[in-house]
Enzyme design. Structure first.
Site, PDB file in Angstrom:
ATOM      1  N   TRP B 340      30.787 109.091  10.129  1.00 48.67           N
ATOM      2  CA  TRP B 340      30.552 109.129   8.691  1.00 48.67           C
ATOM      3  C   TRP B 340      29.911 107.825   8.217  1.00 48.67           C
ATOM      4  O   TRP B 340      29.015 107.828   7.379  1.00 48.67           O
ATOM      5  CB  TRP B 340      31.853 109.384   7.922  1.00 48.67           C
ATOM      6  CG  TRP B 340      31.702 109.070   6.468  1.00 48.67           C
ATOM      7  CD1 TRP B 340      30.972 109.777   5.557  1.00 48.67           C
ATOM      8  CD2 TRP B 340      32.229 107.929   5.777  1.00 48.67           C
ATOM      9  NE1 TRP B 340      31.020 109.148   4.334  1.00 48.67           N
ATOM     10  CE2 TRP B 340      31.791 108.017   4.444  1.00 48.67           C
ATOM     11  CE3 TRP B 340      33.043 106.860   6.146  1.00 48.67           C
ATOM     12  CZ2 TRP B 340      32.127 107.074   3.495  1.00 48.67           C
ATOM     13  CZ3 TRP B 340      33.375 105.929   5.189  1.00 48.67           C
ATOM     14  CH2 TRP B 340      32.925 106.033   3.878  1.00 48.67           C
ATOM     15  N   HIS B 341      30.338 106.686   8.785  1.00 45.17           N
ATOM     16  CA  HIS B 341      29.730 105.417   8.381  1.00 45.17           C
ATOM     17  C   HIS B 341      28.241 105.395   8.700  1.00 45.17           C
ATOM     18  O   HIS B 341      27.453 104.749   7.996  1.00 45.17           O
ATOM     19  CB  HIS B 341      30.422 104.244   9.079  1.00 45.17           C
ATOM     20  CG  HIS B 341      31.676 103.801   8.388  1.00 45.17           C
ATOM     21  ND1 HIS B 341      31.681 103.298   7.120  1.00 45.17           N
ATOM     22  CD2 HIS B 341      32.969 103.792   8.783  1.00 45.17           C
ATOM     23  CE1 HIS B 341      32.920 102.992   6.756  1.00 45.17           C
ATOM     24  NE2 HIS B 341      33.723 103.286   7.746  1.00 45.17           N
ATOM     25  N   GLY B 342      27.836 106.088   9.747  1.00 41.95           N
ATOM     26  CA  GLY B 342      26.416 106.150  10.075  1.00 41.95           C
ATOM     27  C   GLY B 342      26.230 106.413  11.555  1.00 41.95           C
ATOM     28  O   GLY B 342      27.094 106.096  12.362  1.00 41.95           O
TER      29      GLY B 342
END
Lengths: 79, 412
Positions: B340-342
């Protein structure tokens, strides 16, 4: 066995401790319970009392002492 | 034609707070006298959202509107389906999947900017609005949410104090507060807290966060790159250690400061948005750390991923051993958090690192329970555990910062 004893038996099974003299102790704060143990508890309660407690209804603050758990189970049983 | 629109990013500069306070006056007066001016609140919110997405950011604004329409259709279709008494598992998975498709596409697009996906454009706040919709869909599935009022739902999703980066509120909690005015003494108390949080936020974000992030960090970063290249090998240096602590402090004060603003403005509006941080660096272990750091996010992951997954797996008896199950669930949770952070190696490694740390932590907790009488517990052991936890956490933030990627591979 009444509700209180049944609940305490389930909790003893999960935490390894007899909580009958710690009815108002916060069992999450003192590390006896965690999310995993709560899930096991919910499933055990569903089996024992034939009540339906989805994860959405599990608000930690409403379930964080043995007394609160007993009260919750009793109210769900009467529904 | 040349219009000079002002564009204001939330809590970005001191001006923002002046406009915000002027806009808040009628709301505060109303609430003080026991009235909630809902229409004014809506106009106020829309204006400040408009200021985020106007001028050169207008495409993001269009993207937000399209996104909202998609999520509304998904939510209401699923609600309609559930109201007809049906509750198939595939329908639930489908609804959750569809609701996160836009976020996934945005994440992929961000990771591979060259592979242009037509029509996909990230807008500020997409992650946090997605957390809210998924939450609502999951609670509709459980029957905990039986009715979704369109107005309440929109106000919940678009609640502007928390719009850009949380804290992530819960629909049922928000719905209870958003139509009524708090009692006078409660609200007076809230105003006191709101003012305190606001000034604490200034101290955190604009003073401490600025010193660590803007003043020291670039200097330390330069030195760490120079010293690292000189040392060769893994390019380690004392400057890298300094970077680790400095970045960790910056991350905390910047984000905790932002979160304090968001909570403060919510309190002014009579909404008790939950707190995001609770002295995280005083945690005595990693598990406790996650109960104190970015709390609304970690509780979201706990309630909607970890607990749901373990509940499902236990019911279906997928694992014989509950310890193994909890380990798998931790890996799942932290990997999802990492992705989700990347989609970059250091975010994913950061997730894995925390999963492994919390699994080791659990082994230790079990060992401690068994050998309670033999292990000492005193002030010294408490300080030691805080010290160890703090360093493990700071190391994870060094991974998270992406600086290692710059040091080793020359890109971030």
């Amino acid at each position: 066995m009444n509700t209180k004893e049944e609940v305490l038996a389930i909790l003893q099974d999960l935490t390894g401790e007899d909580l009958s003299d710690k009815m108002d102790e916060n069992i999450f704060a003192n590390g006896l319970m965690d999310s995993m143990a709560s899930v096991q508890m919910l499933l055990n309660l569903q089996e024992k009392f034939e009540i339906d407690v989805p994860v959405s209804e599990f608000d930690r603050e409403e379930w964080d002492t043995p007394s609160k758990i007993v009260a919750k189970v009793e109210s769900l049983e009467n529904e | 034609m040349n219009f000079n629109f002002i564009n204001l990013q939330p809590y970005g500069n001191p001006h923002y707070f002046i406009y915000l306070m002027i806009g808040l006056i009628p709301i505060i007066l109303g609430l003080y006298y026991g009235r909630r001016f809902k229409i004014y609140e809506c106009i106020f919110s829309v204006v400040f959202l408009f200021l985020i997405f106007d001028a050169d950011k207008w495409q993001q604004g269009v993207s937000l509107i399209i996104y909202l329409l998609i999520e509304l259709v998904i939510t209401y279709c699923y609600l309609y389906y559930r109201k007809k008494g049906k509750n198939k598992t595939w329908a639930f998975y489908l609804a959750v999947f569809l609701s996160i498709v836009p976020l996934i596409m945005v994440k992929v697009q961000t990771a591979f900017p060259k592979a242009k996906i037509p029509g996909v454009l990230a807008f500020l706040g997409i992650s946090y609005i997605t957390f809210k919709t998924v939450q609502v869909i999951m609670e509709i599935r459980d029957g905990a949410i039986k009715e979704v009022n369109l107005g309440t739902y929109l106000r919940f999703l678009l609640f502007f104090p928390t719009f850009s980066s949380g804290p992530i509120d819960r629909y049922r909690r928000f719905a209870k507060e958003c139509d009524v005015a708090p009692k006078r003494d409660q609200y007076v108390n809230d105003l006191g807290l709101a003012t305190r949080y606001l000034f604490q936020g200034f101290l955190y974000k604009f003073v401490l966060g600025w010193f660590f992030g803007t003043y020291w960090l670039p200097r330390i970063s330069r030195m760490a790159l120079i010293a690292g290249t000189a040392n060769g090998g893994l390019k380690l240096s004392w400057w890298l250690l300094a970077y680790m602590y400095c970045y960790s402090m910056y991350l905390f004060f910047d984000f905790a400061g932002y979160s304090l603003f968001a909570v403060s403005i919510s309190y002014f509006m009579g909404i008790h948005t939950p707190m995001n941080f609770n002295k995280p660096f005083l945690s005595q272990n990693i598990k406790e750390f996650w109960n104190r750091w970015h709390m609304t996010l970690s509780f979201w992951f706990r309630d909607y991923i970890y607990m749901r997954f373990t509940f499902f797996a236990m019911k279906k008896k997928l694992f014989k051993n509950p310890v193994r199950l909890s380990q798998v669930a931790y890996l799942l949770l932290f990997l999802v958090m990492g992705f989700w952070h990347g989609l970059t190696w250091y975010y994913i490694v950061y997730g894995l690192f925390h999963a492994i740390a919390i699994i080791i932590n659990d082994y230790w907790i079990r060992y401690k329970k068994k050998h309670k009488d033999k292990l000492p517990s005193n002030k010294f052991t408490k300080c030691l555990s805080i010290f160890v936890t703090f360093n493990v956490v700071c190391f994870s933030f060094l991974i998270f910062s992406g600086f290692l990627s710059q040091l080793w591979f020359g890109w971030m």
